[in-house]
Design a protein around this motif. Sequence first.
Motif, PDB file in Angstrom:
ATOM      1  N   GLN A  24       0.750  -1.387  -0.032  1.00  0.00           N
ATOM      2  CA  GLN A  24       0.095  -0.119   0.059  1.00  0.00           C
ATOM      3  C   GLN A  24       0.831   1.316   0.020  1.00  0.00           C
ATOM      4  O   GLN A  24       0.184   2.066  -0.304  1.00  0.00           O
ATOM      5  N   GLY A  25       2.254   1.206   0.187  1.00  0.00           N
ATOM      6  CA  GLY A  25       3.006   2.220   0.449  1.00  0.00           C
ATOM      7  C   GLY A  25       3.724   2.742  -1.040  1.00  0.00           C
ATOM      8  O   GLY A  25       2.916   2.802  -2.075  1.00  0.00           O
ATOM      9  N   LEU A  26       4.940   3.125  -0.986  1.00  0.00           N
ATOM     10  CA  LEU A  26       5.447   3.685  -2.200  1.00  0.00           C
ATOM     11  C   LEU A  26       5.782   2.492  -3.048  1.00  0.00           C
ATOM     12  O   LEU A  26       5.806   1.453  -2.733  1.00  0.00           O
ATOM     13  N   PRO A  27       5.961   2.561  -4.381  1.00  0.00           N
ATOM     14  CA  PRO A  27       6.030   1.753  -5.416  1.00  0.00           C
ATOM     15  C   PRO A  27       7.235   0.892  -5.030  1.00  0.00           C
ATOM     16  O   PRO A  27       8.107   1.367  -4.713  1.00  0.00           O
ATOM     17  N   PRO A  61       9.827   8.757  -8.194  1.00  0.00           N
ATOM     18  CA  PRO A  61      10.909   9.073  -7.586  1.00  0.00           C
ATOM     19  C   PRO A  61      11.413   8.381  -6.459  1.00  0.00           C
ATOM     20  O   PRO A  61      12.495   8.182  -5.932  1.00  0.00           O
ATOM     21  N   ASP A  62      10.350   8.204  -5.648  1.00  0.00           N
ATOM     22  CA  ASP A  62      10.478   7.190  -4.479  1.00  0.00           C
ATOM     23  C   ASP A  62      10.467   5.916  -4.588  1.00  0.00           C
ATOM     24  O   ASP A  62      10.360   5.088  -3.466  1.00  0.00           O
ATOM     25  N   ALA A  63      10.433   5.115  -5.698  1.00  0.00           N
ATOM     26  CA  ALA A  63      10.482   3.738  -5.853  1.00  0.00           C
ATOM     27  C   ALA A  63      11.631   3.092  -5.070  1.00  0.00           C
ATOM     28  O   ALA A  63      12.969   3.642  -5.149  1.00  0.00           O
ATOM     29  N   ARG A  64      11.223   1.989  -4.771  1.00  0.00           N
ATOM     30  CA  ARG A  64      12.350   1.265  -4.252  1.00  0.00           C
ATOM     31  C   ARG A  64      12.399  -0.085  -5.098  1.00  0.00           C
ATOM     32  O   ARG A  64      11.392  -0.843  -5.670  1.00  0.00           O
ATOM     33  N   PHE A  65      13.629  -0.828  -5.352  1.00  0.00           N
ATOM     34  CA  PHE A  65      13.735  -1.881  -6.239  1.00  0.00           C
ATOM     35  C   PHE A  65      14.357  -3.135  -5.287  1.00  0.00           C
ATOM     36  O   PHE A  65      15.224  -2.961  -4.218  1.00  0.00           O
ATOM     37  N   VAL A  66      13.570  -4.173  -5.669  1.00  0.00           N
ATOM     38  CA  VAL A  66      13.898  -5.496  -5.180  1.00  0.00           C
ATOM     39  C   VAL A  66      14.418  -6.493  -6.434  1.00  0.00           C
ATOM     40  O   VAL A  66      13.533  -6.458  -7.499  1.00  0.00           O
ATOM     41  N   VAL A  67      15.698  -6.824  -6.233  1.00  0.00           N
ATOM     42  CA  VAL A  67      16.262  -7.868  -7.450  1.00  0.00           C
ATOM     43  C   VAL A  67      16.185  -9.327  -7.010  1.00  0.00           C
ATOM     44  O   VAL A  67      16.889  -9.533  -6.176  1.00  0.00           O
ATOM     45  N   LEU A  68      15.725 -10.029  -7.885  1.00  0.00           N
ATOM     46  CA  LEU A  68      15.714 -11.597  -7.780  1.00  0.00           C
ATOM     47  C   LEU A  68      17.096 -12.154  -8.126  1.00  0.00           C
ATOM     48  O   LEU A  68      17.520 -11.773  -9.293  1.00  0.00           O
ATOM     49  N   THR A  69      17.786 -12.853  -7.105  1.00  0.00           N
ATOM     50  CA  THR A  69      19.169 -13.278  -7.416  1.00  0.00           C
ATOM     51  C   THR A  69      19.344 -14.574  -7.162  1.00  0.00           C
ATOM     52  O   THR A  69      18.466 -15.518  -6.619  1.00  0.00           O
ATOM     53  N   ALA A  70      20.350 -15.042  -7.454  1.00  0.00           N
ATOM     54  CA  ALA A  70      20.975 -16.500  -7.264  1.00  0.00           C
ATOM     55  C   ALA A  70      22.275 -16.795  -6.582  1.00  0.00           C
ATOM     56  O   ALA A  70      22.685 -17.926  -6.652  1.00  0.00           O
ATOM     57  N   GLY A  71      22.932 -15.759  -6.126  1.00  0.00           N
ATOM     58  CA  GLY A  71      24.316 -16.100  -5.458  1.00  0.00           C
ATOM     59  C   GLY A  71      25.007 -14.752  -5.041  1.00  0.00           C
ATOM     60  O   GLY A  71      24.370 -13.467  -5.080  1.00  0.00           O
ATOM     61  N   ASP A  72      26.108 -14.858  -4.238  1.00  0.00           N
ATOM     62  CA  ASP A  72      26.670 -13.782  -3.390  1.00  0.00           C
ATOM     63  C   ASP A  72      27.142 -12.566  -4.449  1.00  0.00           C
ATOM     64  O   ASP A  72      27.133 -11.396  -3.963  1.00  0.00           O
ATOM     65  N   VAL A  73      27.635 -13.018  -5.613  1.00  0.00           N
ATOM     66  CA  VAL A  73      28.174 -12.161  -6.542  1.00  0.00           C
ATOM     67  C   VAL A  73      27.004 -11.121  -6.825  1.00  0.00           C
ATOM     68  O   VAL A  73      27.147  -9.755  -6.875  1.00  0.00           O
ATOM     69  N   ALA A  74      25.831 -11.554  -7.423  1.00  0.00           N
ATOM     70  CA  ALA A  74      24.779 -10.667  -7.709  1.00  0.00           C
ATOM     71  C   ALA A  74      24.124  -9.908  -6.678  1.00  0.00           C
ATOM     72  O   ALA A  74      23.869  -8.724  -6.731  1.00  0.00           O
ATOM     73  N   ASP A  75      24.088 -10.657  -5.535  1.00  0.00           N
ATOM     74  CA  ASP A  75      23.689  -9.997  -4.213  1.00  0.00           C
ATOM     75  C   ASP A  75      24.238  -8.533  -4.096  1.00  0.00           C
ATOM     76  O   ASP A  75      23.842  -7.494  -3.734  1.00  0.00           O
ATOM     77  N   PRO A 107       5.645  -6.083  -3.052  1.00  0.00           N
ATOM     78  CA  PRO A 107       5.752  -5.473  -4.313  1.00  0.00           C
ATOM     79  C   PRO A 107       4.663  -4.821  -5.152  1.00  0.00           C
ATOM     80  O   PRO A 107       3.432  -5.271  -4.890  1.00  0.00           O
ATOM     81  N   THR A 108       4.674  -3.737  -5.812  1.00  0.00           N
ATOM     82  CA  THR A 108       3.614  -3.319  -6.424  1.00  0.00           C
ATOM     83  C   THR A 108       3.722  -3.257  -8.102  1.00  0.00           C
ATOM     84  O   THR A 108       2.766  -3.231  -8.690  1.00  0.00           O
ATOM     85  N   HIS A 109       4.972  -3.406  -8.537  1.00  0.00           N
ATOM     86  CA  HIS A 109       5.337  -3.742  -9.865  1.00  0.00           C
ATOM     87  C   HIS A 109       6.412  -4.449 -10.070  1.00  0.00           C
ATOM     88  O   HIS A 109       7.111  -4.969  -8.909  1.00  0.00           O
ATOM     89  N   CYS A 110       6.473  -5.164 -11.227  1.00  0.00           N
ATOM     90  CA  CYS A 110       7.572  -6.442 -11.614  1.00  0.00           C
ATOM     91  C   CYS A 110       7.997  -6.006 -12.974  1.00  0.00           C
ATOM     92  O   CYS A 110       6.881  -5.896 -13.935  1.00  0.00           O
ATOM     93  N   VAL A 111       9.072  -5.891 -13.248  1.00  0.00           N
ATOM     94  CA  VAL A 111       9.651  -5.760 -14.574  1.00  0.00           C
ATOM     95  C   VAL A 111      10.488  -7.098 -14.640  1.00  0.00           C
ATOM     96  O   VAL A 111      11.658  -7.363 -14.053  1.00  0.00           O
ATOM     97  N   THR A 112      10.326  -8.062 -15.719  1.00  0.00           N
ATOM     98  CA  THR A 112      11.045  -9.245 -15.963  1.00  0.00           C
ATOM     99  C   THR A 112      11.933  -8.853 -17.405  1.00  0.00           C
ATOM    100  O   THR A 112      11.239  -8.667 -18.237  1.00  0.00           O
ATOM    101  N   ILE A 113      13.027  -8.821 -17.319  1.00  0.00           N
ATOM    102  CA  ILE A 113      14.045  -8.517 -18.185  1.00  0.00           C
ATOM    103  C   ILE A 113      14.072  -9.652 -19.235  1.00  0.00           C
ATOM    104  O   ILE A 113      14.514 -10.903 -19.308  1.00  0.00           O
TER     105      ILE A 113
END
Length: 414
Positions: A24-27, A61-75, A107-113
């Motif tokens: 319900q909050g920021l994107p 402008p206040d959006a937060r990003f969460v990225v799905l990862t598989a390892g320490d390097v990506a993290d 999450p409010t939005h999802c972008v799959t590359i």
Amino acid sequence: MSYKFHRQVSAWRQARAGGPVSGQGLPVIVLVPSDPLLFNASTGDMAMISAVMHFCRETWPDARFVVLTAGDVADEQVRQAGAVPCRVLDGSLSFAETMTRIVSHEPTHCVTIGADVLDGSYDPVFSALLLMITDMLARRGVKCVVTGFSVSASPYPGLGTVFNETCQDIVFNLRDPVSFKRFGRLSRARCELVADVAFLLKPQMDSVLVRGVGDWVDVQRAKGRRIVGVNVHPLVLELVDRHEIDKVVRNLAALLIELVEEASLSLMLVEHDFRGTSADAHCLGPLYDLLEPRVGEFVFLSKDRLDAKEIKAAVSKFDGVISGRMHLMIASLGGGVPVFGIEYKEKMVGLLNHVGLSAESLTTAREIISDPVAVRQKLSVFLADLDATRAAVVAKGPALKAMSSLNFAGLTNG
């Protein structure tokens, strides 16, 4: 592979239903990357991700990003990009556990590359996993888009079923006309023709590395020479033929030496991918070693890694680019620079069609090995037509950016 794929489809069908996300909050924007292990070791991936994050930050402008990862390097790389890693793609979790972790971020939005990993031609289980996670988020009320992707001549047939069963709110964006037609044969899912999201990437013209490239270009131009970027990499050959990559490099070196000497060219070898055994350095290093003793005064290979924005800025200074990487071609075309492609996975012809260019500006690694005379003729035609081609590419630029912006329609509509 078939057993593992079908087992995954069965698990997804059992787990895909779920209640709405309570964000319900920021994107909060979930990014599903095409390389969850290394995140941005591919400059093409970096270009797409940077363009997506820039669009989202301009929109929210206040959006937060969460990225799905598989390892320490990506993290770690995700944290450096100002986002939060969410370790769910390493194969250790059930679908239920995966969704619990993702949904905890509200999450409010999802972008799959989309890139070139969604047609199963590399790994159908991985392709399916990305699609299934996107589907489950869409079913929970998250606005989801899949950015423009390629479909090769041989997509994994089973993925048609996955595409067909995904949430109808998802629109699959195809990044070239050939892929759009191939997708229509693979699936009945909703699809749109767009341009690659990386066409929106803004070049960084003022970096130290770009200024260094510019200084080299100025010196070469003062000698009356035209500047051509060059890229080749191991993946231009299929795995079973990869042992012949040295023949590609040797024959390409011989062709380039002729052109440097006869057509007054200067060459910058452009590294664009840094991932393990597929890294460009495995070809560009040996290529430079073959060129340097003969035409070293007119060849440059940077010792420093240029990022996606810097590469787009650097290639804008060239007269043309010979590339085995599609996203180097996109960076070049986005800056109005003609391209000559070394095709692989049969996807570059679609890109050329998108900008109104013919497949005559394409070769293959096999042709470089077996018929270098034909390749030499193609390159001669390409070089003779640089000025006219540049004018055509520049004229197409605004339309390409407009089509690239369509990738985000599903995020902002409604």
